[in-house]
Design a protein around this motif. Structure first.
Motif, PDB file in Angstrom:
ATOM      1  N   ARG A  80      38.906  39.494  32.998  1.00 52.89           N
ATOM      2  CA  ARG A  80      38.989  40.903  33.372  1.00 52.89           C
ATOM      3  C   ARG A  80      39.821  41.735  32.382  1.00 52.89           C
ATOM      4  O   ARG A  80      40.206  42.858  32.692  1.00 52.89           O
ATOM      5  CB  ARG A  80      39.505  41.074  34.801  1.00 52.89           C
ATOM      6  CG  ARG A  80      38.536  40.507  35.835  1.00 52.89           C
ATOM      7  CD  ARG A  80      38.761  41.030  37.245  1.00 52.89           C
ATOM      8  NE  ARG A  80      37.643  40.654  38.076  1.00 52.89           N
ATOM      9  CZ  ARG A  80      37.543  39.505  38.759  1.00 52.89           C
ATOM     10  NH1 ARG A  80      38.541  38.630  38.698  1.00 52.89           N
ATOM     11  NH2 ARG A  80      36.491  39.234  39.491  1.00 52.89           N
ATOM     12  N   HIS A  81      40.064  41.186  31.201  1.00 48.02           N
ATOM     13  CA  HIS A  81      40.693  41.941  30.122  1.00 48.02           C
ATOM     14  C   HIS A  81      39.827  41.879  28.857  1.00 48.02           C
ATOM     15  O   HIS A  81      40.312  42.083  27.750  1.00 48.02           O
ATOM     16  CB  HIS A  81      42.088  41.386  29.826  1.00 48.02           C
ATOM     17  CG  HIS A  81      43.072  41.633  30.925  1.00 48.02           C
ATOM     18  ND1 HIS A  81      43.160  40.825  32.038  1.00 48.02           N
ATOM     19  CD2 HIS A  81      43.994  42.614  31.087  1.00 48.02           C
ATOM     20  CE1 HIS A  81      44.098  41.297  32.844  1.00 48.02           C
ATOM     21  NE2 HIS A  81      44.621  42.370  32.291  1.00 48.02           N
ATOM     22  N   LEU A 103      30.339  47.999  33.229  1.00 43.28           N
ATOM     23  CA  LEU A 103      30.791  48.041  34.617  1.00 43.28           C
ATOM     24  C   LEU A 103      31.972  48.994  34.780  1.00 43.28           C
ATOM     25  O   LEU A 103      32.724  49.229  33.828  1.00 43.28           O
ATOM     26  CB  LEU A 103      31.177  46.647  35.090  1.00 43.28           C
ATOM     27  CG  LEU A 103      30.068  45.853  35.785  1.00 43.28           C
ATOM     28  CD1 LEU A 103      28.918  45.585  34.844  1.00 43.28           C
ATOM     29  CD2 LEU A 103      30.618  44.550  36.357  1.00 43.28           C
ATOM     30  N   PRO A 104      32.171  49.542  35.980  1.00 39.65           N
ATOM     31  CA  PRO A 104      33.242  50.521  36.203  1.00 39.65           C
ATOM     32  C   PRO A 104      34.628  50.039  35.777  1.00 39.65           C
ATOM     33  O   PRO A 104      35.464  50.835  35.360  1.00 39.65           O
ATOM     34  CB  PRO A 104      33.186  50.774  37.711  1.00 39.65           C
ATOM     35  CG  PRO A 104      31.768  50.499  38.081  1.00 39.65           C
ATOM     36  CD  PRO A 104      31.337  49.377  37.195  1.00 39.65           C
ATOM     37  N   GLY A 105      34.893  48.742  35.854  1.00 36.72           N
ATOM     38  CA  GLY A 105      36.194  48.224  35.488  1.00 36.72           C
ATOM     39  C   GLY A 105      36.455  48.173  34.000  1.00 36.72           C
ATOM     40  O   GLY A 105      37.574  47.863  33.580  1.00 36.72           O
ATOM     41  N   GLY A 106      35.439  48.456  33.188  1.00 37.48           N
ATOM     42  CA  GLY A 106      35.611  48.481  31.743  1.00 37.48           C
ATOM     43  C   GLY A 106      35.280  47.182  31.042  1.00 37.48           C
ATOM     44  O   GLY A 106      35.316  47.113  29.811  1.00 37.48           O
ATOM     45  N   THR A 107      34.972  46.136  31.791  1.00 36.62           N
ATOM     46  CA  THR A 107      34.527  44.877  31.199  1.00 36.62           C
ATOM     47  C   THR A 107      33.241  44.444  31.872  1.00 36.62           C
ATOM     48  O   THR A 107      33.064  44.633  33.077  1.00 36.62           O
ATOM     49  CB  THR A 107      35.574  43.758  31.350  1.00 36.62           C
ATOM     50  OG1 THR A 107      35.776  43.470  32.736  1.00 36.62           O
ATOM     51  CG2 THR A 107      36.900  44.165  30.729  1.00 36.62           C
ATOM     52  N   GLY A 190      33.670  36.555  38.129  1.00 40.19           N
ATOM     53  CA  GLY A 190      33.141  37.869  37.774  1.00 40.19           C
ATOM     54  C   GLY A 190      31.674  38.060  38.077  1.00 40.19           C
ATOM     55  O   GLY A 190      31.173  39.187  38.023  1.00 40.19           O
ATOM     56  N   ASP A 193      31.259  40.617  40.636  1.00 32.16           N
ATOM     57  CA  ASP A 193      31.365  41.993  40.134  1.00 32.16           C
ATOM     58  C   ASP A 193      30.021  42.470  39.595  1.00 32.16           C
ATOM     59  O   ASP A 193      29.610  43.621  39.830  1.00 32.16           O
ATOM     60  CB  ASP A 193      32.421  42.078  39.024  1.00 32.16           C
ATOM     61  CG  ASP A 193      33.794  41.652  39.488  1.00 32.16           C
ATOM     62  OD1 ASP A 193      34.070  41.732  40.704  1.00 32.16           O
ATOM     63  OD2 ASP A 193      34.604  41.234  38.637  1.00 32.16           O
TER      64      ASP A 193
END
Length: 440
Positions: A80-81, A103-107, A190, A193
């Protein structure tokens, strides 16, 4: 971001039309990386098997695929980074006219190639492990405490290669969806996600590969049914008033209670669960107390519970909870159980495996086909197969012969980079084979 191009025919260091840094090689076909490391062209074990546009693309870009992998390997990012890796993927897809979305989380990246009502998905994971690399490779991790020791750098480069090759195809018999997934190395993974973001919407089948250091490069291992196991986490915290070890009858002996659970819970489960399910509980950590003559007031026990049987997986949590309660009831020790469901087994259906094997045979020949054992390891690709049919396969990365086998999740894991082009051909042909048959 710097992405290195392997083409030797561009004089000097400059950015090409796709925004990549091109560096002149000292030898024909060699790559000079940011660290000044030269690399010979990688061998294509499936060369000449077609289709013509795939052969042409790999002939021109094979070393680029290797360069992408080495760049990702040198710049690992934990679950997630994966922001820079996501940016790299998006840049390389946009460079050939594709329209990826993040994806909205940036990854995490999703991108479609082709048109039509039918859609086949190909998935790669992008995250690294929290390990310190010890390979000594010239392109080893530059990040302390993070390294691609599971081959996700290779998975990402392979899917990038398949994407750009497919983008240059004269036509496709349907749509191929690319899924570049974050956070495979953490539970519950993930993949959830990606599914929540709609990555499987309209998908009829999904395929993926995973590096296997026990399988020789050029071979693909497939299996109908469970390929990996469900993997859950158990954390048990115990409490006691504490006291002197000379008077255990005046308190609740916490360490003895821990020992009871450690030895008895695996035995109880072995008698309550079908032994054919491959269910195994193994403790990984136990902590309690400091002084030899003091009963501690708290302690913790952690472990993993794995099974290859999907039906058994659904019943394990209540079974563990009731068993722990029964085991601890006579001890007087208080407890709290944190049972964290991880990932389901990867269950490849027979038809998807058949289609994938047909794709492998078309890509590399019949000798490339191999069977593979069911593993007790967990893999969150299983979440996708809870929603759509598909298959997951082992990608051989061992050089063979007298070359040492270096297992995954170890600081010394290395792979034979010829496997990258094997992976590209496998994914491309599997997608084409699936889209060529009638809809499920």
């Amino acid at each position: 971001m710097t992405v290195l191009d392997s083409r030797p025919d561009v004089p000097g260091d400059q950015n090409d039309s796709e925004g990549r840094l091109v560096t002149t090689a000292e030898a024909p076909g060699a790559l000079i990386s940011e660290a000044g490391v030269s690399m010979a062209p990688v061998q294509d074990l499936g060369e000449g098997r077609g289709p013509f546009w795939l052969d042409d693309w790999l002939r021109a870009n094979a070393t680029d695929v290797c360069a992408w992998r080495r760049h990702i390997h040198a710049h690992p990012e934990l679950s997630r980074h994966e922001f820079a890796t996501t940016e790299l993927v998006v840049t390389l897809l946009r460079a050939v006219g594709l329209k990826p979305w993040v994806l909205p989380g940036g990854t995490g990246v999703v991108c479609d190639i082709g048109q039509g009502d039918r859609c086949v998905a190909l998935r790669a994971d992008m995250d690294a492990l929290p390990l310190t690399e010890a390979t000594g490779l010239p392109y080893a991790s530059t990040v302390d405490g993070a390294a691609h020791m599971c081959g996700h750098d290779a998975h990402t480069a392979i899917l990038l290669g398949a994407a750009r090759a497919l983008a240059g195809a004269p036509e496709l018999p349907g749509k191929v969806r690319l899924i570049f997934q974050p956070a495979e190395e953490v539970m519950p993974g993930g993949a959830l996600d990606m599914i929540a973001a709609g990555a499987l919407d309209g998908v009829e089948r999904i395929y993926g590969l995973h590096c296997d250091p026990r399988l020789e490069v050029g071979r693909i291992g497939t299996r109908v049914g469970a390929l990996t196991s469900a993997a859950d986490l158990i954390e048990l915290r115990l409490t006691s008033p504490g006291g002197h070890t000379s008077r255990p009858h005046l308190t609740a002996d916490l360490v003895h209670a821990l020992g009871t659970v450690i030895t008895s819970l695996p035995s109880v489960l072995s008698r309550r669960v079908d032994p054919r399910s491959g269910t195994v509980l193994v403790w990984g950590a136990v902590h309690a107390g400091q002084a030899a003559n003091a009963v501690p007031q708290d302690g913790v026990l952690r472990g993993t519970l794995r099974t290859a049987d999907h039906e058994v997986w659904t019943m394990l949590e209540p079974l563990v909870a009731s068993s722990v309660e029964s085991l601890l009831a006579p001890t007087g020790v208080g407890f709290s159980l944190d049972y964290r469901r991880g990932v389901p087994p990867v269950m490849s259906d027979a038809e998807s495996v058949s289609l994938m094997r047909a794709g492998v045979e078309a890509a590399l020949g019949e000798k490339a086909l191999a069977g593979t054992e069911q593993s007790s390891g967990g893999e969150d690709f299983g979440w996708y197969l809870e929603h759509v049919q598909g298959a997951f396969a082992r990608l051989g990365v061992w050089s063979g012969g007298s070359a040492p086998m270096s297992d995954i999740h170890r600081p010394t894991f290395v792979l034979d980079e010829r496997a990258l082009l094997v992976g590209v051909r496998t994914l491309v042909h599997t997608a084409l084979t699936t889209l060529a048959v009638s809809s499920v």
